[in-house]
Design an enzyme around this catalytic site. Structure first.
Site, PDB file in Angstrom:
ATOM      1  N   ASP A 218     -14.088 -11.649  -6.601  1.00 40.47           N
ATOM      2  CA  ASP A 218     -14.611 -12.916  -7.137  1.00 40.47           C
ATOM      3  C   ASP A 218     -15.955 -13.257  -6.481  1.00 40.47           C
ATOM      4  OD1 ASP A 218     -11.977 -13.598  -8.537  1.00 40.47           O
ATOM      5  OD2 ASP A 218     -11.369 -13.353  -6.466  1.00 40.47           O
ATOM      6  N   HIS A 246      -6.937 -16.733  -5.814  1.00 40.32           N
ATOM      7  CA  HIS A 246      -7.513 -15.740  -6.734  1.00 40.32           C
ATOM      8  C   HIS A 246      -6.840 -15.955  -8.092  1.00 40.32           C
ATOM      9  CE1 HIS A 246      -8.962 -12.101  -8.551  1.00 40.32           C
ATOM     10  NE2 HIS A 246      -7.737 -11.661  -8.735  1.00 40.32           N
TER      11      HIS A 246
HETATM   12  P1  NAD Z   1      -1.816  -0.057 -12.608  1.00 40.04           P
HETATM   13  O1  NAD Z   1      -0.662  -0.434 -13.470  1.00 40.04           O
HETATM   14  O2  NAD Z   1      -2.867   0.837 -13.151  1.00 40.04           O
HETATM   15  O3  NAD Z   1      -1.278   0.621 -11.282  1.00 40.04           O
HETATM   16  C1  NAD Z   1      -0.301   0.014 -10.509  1.00 40.04           C
HETATM   17  C2  NAD Z   1       0.453   1.143  -9.834  1.00 40.04           C
HETATM   18  O4  NAD Z   1       1.345   0.546  -8.919  1.00 40.04           O
HETATM   19  C3  NAD Z   1       1.286   1.975 -10.805  1.00 40.04           C
HETATM   20  O5  NAD Z   1       0.976   3.347 -10.627  1.00 40.04           O
HETATM   21  C4  NAD Z   1       2.725   1.655 -10.412  1.00 40.04           C
HETATM   22  O6  NAD Z   1       3.596   2.761 -10.586  1.00 40.04           O
HETATM   23  C5  NAD Z   1       2.534   1.296  -8.961  1.00 40.04           C
HETATM   24  N1  NAD Z   1       3.595   0.446  -8.421  1.00 40.04           N
HETATM   25  C6  NAD Z   1       4.271  -0.546  -9.019  1.00 40.04           C
HETATM   26  N2  NAD Z   1       5.173  -1.059  -8.175  1.00 40.04           N
HETATM   27  C7  NAD Z   1       5.047  -0.385  -7.012  1.00 40.04           C
HETATM   28  C8  NAD Z   1       5.724  -0.439  -5.783  1.00 40.04           C
HETATM   29  N3  NAD Z   1       6.703  -1.298  -5.574  1.00 40.04           N
HETATM   30  N4  NAD Z   1       5.357   0.421  -4.806  1.00 40.04           N
HETATM   31  C9  NAD Z   1       4.361   1.316  -5.002  1.00 40.04           C
HETATM   32  N5  NAD Z   1       3.692   1.425  -6.169  1.00 40.04           N
HETATM   33  C10 NAD Z   1       4.034   0.571  -7.155  1.00 40.04           C
HETATM   34  O7  NAD Z   1      -2.430  -1.416 -12.068  1.00 40.04           O
HETATM   35  P2  NAD Z   1      -3.843  -1.629 -11.378  1.00 40.04           P
HETATM   36  O8  NAD Z   1      -4.849  -1.887 -12.431  1.00 40.04           O
HETATM   37  O9  NAD Z   1      -4.087  -0.580 -10.376  1.00 40.04           O
HETATM   38  O10 NAD Z   1      -3.588  -3.043 -10.658  1.00 40.04           O
HETATM   39  C11 NAD Z   1      -2.682  -3.165  -9.590  1.00 40.04           C
HETATM   40  C12 NAD Z   1      -2.536  -4.619  -9.194  1.00 40.04           C
HETATM   41  O11 NAD Z   1      -3.763  -5.131  -8.690  1.00 40.04           O
HETATM   42  C13 NAD Z   1      -2.140  -5.550 -10.336  1.00 40.04           C
HETATM   43  O12 NAD Z   1      -1.190  -6.502  -9.873  1.00 40.04           O
HETATM   44  C14 NAD Z   1      -3.436  -6.247 -10.680  1.00 40.04           C
HETATM   45  O13 NAD Z   1      -3.241  -7.486 -11.314  1.00 40.04           O
HETATM   46  C15 NAD Z   1      -4.027  -6.407  -9.301  1.00 40.04           C
HETATM   47  N6  NAD Z   1      -5.460  -6.660  -9.242  1.00 40.04           N
HETATM   48  C16 NAD Z   1      -5.888  -7.561  -8.300  1.00 40.04           C
HETATM   49  C17 NAD Z   1      -7.237  -7.820  -8.166  1.00 40.04           C
HETATM   50  C18 NAD Z   1      -7.737  -8.806  -7.151  1.00 40.04           C
HETATM   51  O14 NAD Z   1      -8.932  -9.125  -7.160  1.00 40.04           O
HETATM   52  N7  NAD Z   1      -6.918  -9.321  -6.241  1.00 40.04           N
HETATM   53  C19 NAD Z   1      -8.162  -7.165  -8.983  1.00 40.04           C
HETATM   54  C20 NAD Z   1      -7.688  -6.261  -9.928  1.00 40.04           C
HETATM   55  C21 NAD Z   1      -6.323  -6.019 -10.047  1.00 40.04           C
HETATM   56  C1  LMR Z   2      -9.161  -9.507 -11.724  1.00 39.96           C
HETATM   57  O1  LMR Z   2      -9.592 -10.541 -11.234  1.00 39.96           O
HETATM   58  O2  LMR Z   2      -9.866  -8.762 -12.427  1.00 39.96           O
HETATM   59  C2  LMR Z   2      -7.748  -9.094 -11.428  1.00 39.96           C
HETATM   60  O3  LMR Z   2      -7.085 -10.077 -10.682  1.00 39.96           O
HETATM   61  C3  LMR Z   2      -6.991  -8.695 -12.626  1.00 39.96           C
HETATM   62  C4  LMR Z   2      -6.641  -9.883 -13.488  1.00 39.96           C
HETATM   63  O4  LMR Z   2      -5.465 -10.029 -13.821  1.00 39.96           O
HETATM   64  O5  LMR Z   2      -7.532 -10.648 -13.826  1.00 39.96           O
END
Ligand code: NAD
Ligand code: LMR
Length: 390
Positions: A218, A246
């Site tokens: 962000d 967030h």
């Molecule tokens: P994705 O679905 O591509 O990958 C997530 C992976 O996590 C999958 O491979 C899944 O099998 C694995 N997984 C699920 N539960 C698990 C567990 N208990 N232990 C180990 N692995 C596990 O998702 P992504 O795009 O990589 O996003 C992951 C997370 O990050 C989501 O919750 C998303 O919303 C979050 N995210 C946060 C931010 C932020 O700024 N804080 C930014 C982007 C995404």
């Molecule tokens: C983001 O900010 O891009 C991530 O937290 C993914 C989402 O759910 O927006």
């Protein structure tokens, strides 16, 4: 009796061996089976095997655990950790990659590991692939908690709370019981502030200040928006600051962020835009990306995490701060114990402090109260998961 193959890493029942990735899968299966038999007969599992014994760095490798390693963010994140972007160009790394115990996920993880192998990163001294968090966090110096479900179109991040929250109870406990004594934890999986709170409360013996969650994405988004509006390079924008959760209630601070050394509010000179489009764009950027890609942000999220951890392991330059979600000590009226984004300075020795004395205008103060109220609501929603809550 024959000794287990050197390089064959045993890390849980559904795990494949790191150093067997180049072999055809039937050979891999046979080796894993053989190792299981040897293990049952009393051989101890091997820890990560050095893959680059001739690497020149004399530093001891650090162990970095990454959950969700076969996911989207993992795919962008892992090569950057392995190439030295986070811990430095002379710091060897052992990656401990954790996925769910599902064949498809473990197979995908095996593919990710093959690609990392094919990069021949000099700093990558070992890889462990596991579906067992106890193995995954074993002796880890950093645990990057990415693994969890992302939201889809039309959802808010908070909608994931009951589904993703429980993941962080088990992982917090596994970190508590297995990680290195200097472990630090960064949470990305959404809703990341409250998931971080859950993990922190589940890791009784790990000091609270070792836990953080990510608003660096962000911060970077806000920095890019301000730079574009002011028609300056992103480097001219300094101390970009996000307060609170967030989520769509986060507060991008136009007052304390500077452009070429002056308040962004003053330089932009358009409060309507700052409180309107700027706010909305930053708050809704995640949703806009999901709408456009059909998937949530990944490259920029991995980049945010790289920045987040790198800036916590290095001292913040004098007069600067970074947006980091840390346990509140009550500063700026944020209820104590919540994981909230603050202006944070890192000392470079693992410690950090919340920068004090920043002033907010009435609009920003009102928004900060609203985002804190949302964090309190989230905490209430998962009160049953806060096993160590005081
Ligand atoms: P994705 O679905 O591509 O990958 C997530 C992976 O996590 C999958 O491979 C899944 O099998 C694995 N997984 C699920 N539960 C698990 C567990 N208990 N232990 C180990 N692995 C596990 O998702 P992504 O795009 O990589 O996003 C992951 C997370 O990050 C989501 O919750 C998303 O919303 C979050 N995210 C946060 C931010 C932020 O700024 N804080 C930014 C982007 C995404
Ligand atoms: C983001 O900010 O891009 C991530 O937290 C993914 C989402 O759910 O927006």
């Amino acid at each position: 009796m024959a000794k287990p193959d050197p390089g064959l890493v045993f890390a849980g029942s559904s795990t494949v061996a790191a150093s067997t990735r180049r072999l055809p899968s039937r050979i891999v299966q046979a080796l894993v089976q053989r190792w299981r038999i040897l293990h049952a007969l009393g051989f101890e599992p091997l820890s990560a095997t050095p893959r680059h014994p001739s690497a020149m760095s004399t530093k001891t490798p650090i162990r970095v655990a990454v959950t969700g390693a076969a996911g989207q963010i993992g795919y962008s994140l892992l090569p950057r950790i392995a190439s030295g972007d986070v811990f430095g160009a002379d710091q060897p790394i052992i990656l401990q990659m954790v996925e769910i115990p599902v064949e498809k996920a473990m197979q995908a993880l095996e593919g990710v590991a093959m690609e990392l192998d094919d990069c021949a990163f000099p700093l990558l001294h070992g890889m462990e692939l596991t579906s067992d968090p106890n193995e995954g966090f074993k002796d880890a110096n950093w645990c990057l908690l990415v693994g969890s479900k992302p939201r889809g179109p039309g959802m808010e991040r908070g909608d994931l709370i009951r589904e993703n929250g429980p993941i962080f109870t088990g992982q917090g406990m596994a970190i508590n019981d297995n990680a290195a004594s200097d472990v630090r934890v960064a949470v990305v999986g959404n809703p990341c502030n409250t998931n971080c709170l859950i993990a922190m409360n589940s890791a009784h013996d790990v000091p609270d200040e070792r836990f953080s969650a990510m608003t660096r994405l962000d911060q970077n988004r806000a920095q890019a928006q301000l730079a574009a509006r002011a028609d300056v390079a992103t480097t001219a924008v300094c101390n970009t600051l996000i307060w609170g959760n967030h989520s769509a209630t986060q507060v991008p601070d136009y007052k304390n962020t500077t452009i070429d050394g002056r308040s962004a509010a003053e330089v932009i000179g358009d409060l309507d835009w700052l409180q309107g489009d700027f706010f909305k764009t930053v708050q809704q950027r995640g949703a806009a990306i999901i709408k456009a890609r059909g998937l949530s942000s990944a490259t920029s999220a991995a980049n945010g995490l790289i920045d987040h951890v790198r800036d916590l392991v290095n001292a913040t330059p004098e007069g600067e701060w970074r947006s980091v979600c840390v346990p509140s000590d009550g500063s700026y009226g944020v209820s104590e114990g919540l994981i909230s984004s603050f202006p944070v300075r890192s000392m470079g020795d693992g410690s950090w402090e919340i920068v004090q004395g920043l002033e907010l205008d009435e609009f920003l103060r009102g928004r900060l109260e609203a985002t804190v109220a949302e964090l309190e609501e989230e905490r209430e929603l998962v009160s049953d998961l806060l096993v160590n809550a005081g």
